[in-house]
Design an enzyme around this catalytic site. Sequence first.
Site, short mmCIF file in Angstrom:
data_model
loop_
_atom_site.label_atom_id
_atom_site.label_comp_id
_atom_site.label_asym_id
_atom_site.label_seq_id
_atom_site.Cartn_x
_atom_site.Cartn_y
_atom_site.Cartn_z
N CYS A 132 3.65 3.53 8.52
CA CYS A 132 3.91 5.00 7.94
C CYS A 132 4.79 5.81 9.02
CB CYS A 132 2.48 5.52 7.68
SG CYS A 132 2.70 7.15 6.62
N ASP A 143 12.91 -2.76 -0.21
CA ASP A 143 14.01 -2.72 -1.37
C ASP A 143 13.93 -3.84 -2.10
OD1 ASP A 143 14.75 -0.27 -0.24
OD2 ASP A 143 16.54 -1.18 0.70
N PRO A 164 0.79 -1.08 -0.01
CA PRO A 164 -0.12 -0.08 -0.12
C PRO A 164 0.79 1.35 -0.14
CG PRO A 164 0.13 -1.10 2.17
CD PRO A 164 0.58 -1.94 1.39
#
Length: 350
Positions: free
Chosen positions: A100, A205, A16
């Site tokens: 987040c 990554d 997301p």
Amino acid sequence: MRIGSWSFSNPVFVAPMAGVTDRPYRKLCKTLGAGYAVSEMAASNPRLWESVKTSRRLDHEGEIDPIAVQIAGSDPGMMAEAAVFNIGKGARIIDINMGCPVKKVCNVASGSALLRDEKRVSDILRSVVAACHPLGVPVTLKTRTGWDRNTRNALRIGLLAQDIGVDALILHGRTRCDMYQGEAEYDTIRDVKQALDIPVVANGDIDSPEKARYVLDYTGADAIMVGRAAQGRPWIFREISHYLQTGTHLPPPTYGELRDCLLDHLEDHYRFYGEYTGVRSARKHIGWYLADLPDAQDFLPHIKQLDSTHEQTRAIEQWFDRHPRSAAMVAQPVTSAMAAGHRHIQLHAS
């Protein structure tokens, strides 16, 4: 792997990302090989549910099940209420955002800021699980390895989540204070996976088929989640899936395939957002698709000046007319100047 009653044979998931993983983008990624996709984070505050932004994030029309919605907030009661509200809107899996790192989220004790308050983490998880499980809806948790490198607590959070009944853990291999700097570390993900019985998804990554294979093997994770590497490159999901299954690489897309992919994406994007917002929000996607290609650098500034979907589409068609459809795309290295010019929009993955 399984999340609740849902089974996933393809372990390559879409992370997301606020401002990116809207309905058109999720549908495109699933078409191009993603096994699962989670929505942008939706606010838990009921006062925001009727806003235009949140309404779009709750629009799942035509999306392939299981529809997964990520919710964000710091109040356990509101989070449970938001979970039930989103289930009523079609969500079949609820994902809790505790990852987040951006200031505006952390400043309201939400996102990865919750990693500094394990009691509140427990209260939120218990409240959401208690609301979702009776409805047959599984709950997942997406988080980071800790607030900073001196206070990594992902293992404690993971064990807590498992004990409460969370159905899967998605772990980004960075702390909050790392933001998106440096390289993701996978040792913590490996330690968490070894300690838990519930599925663990590795994030951070993963930008190539080889990296996906390495992360799965090193961490033992049940699946991997791709975020920023899929911006402008949604076919990365089929590339990774093919490599995991066969050990061989798919050929790069041709200019014709890129043209069709981009124009189809934009058509769905325009329908979803409308003329005014659609043409403006499409600019970042166009930049991501084309930024690494030869001679696109002179073209992309022109795209930013166009204010209608018709002009935007026509300009893209004319640019692709200069390239043979059957020619394979060969990206050029992205310089710091190019990156500043075409990847300047700071979008946050959760």
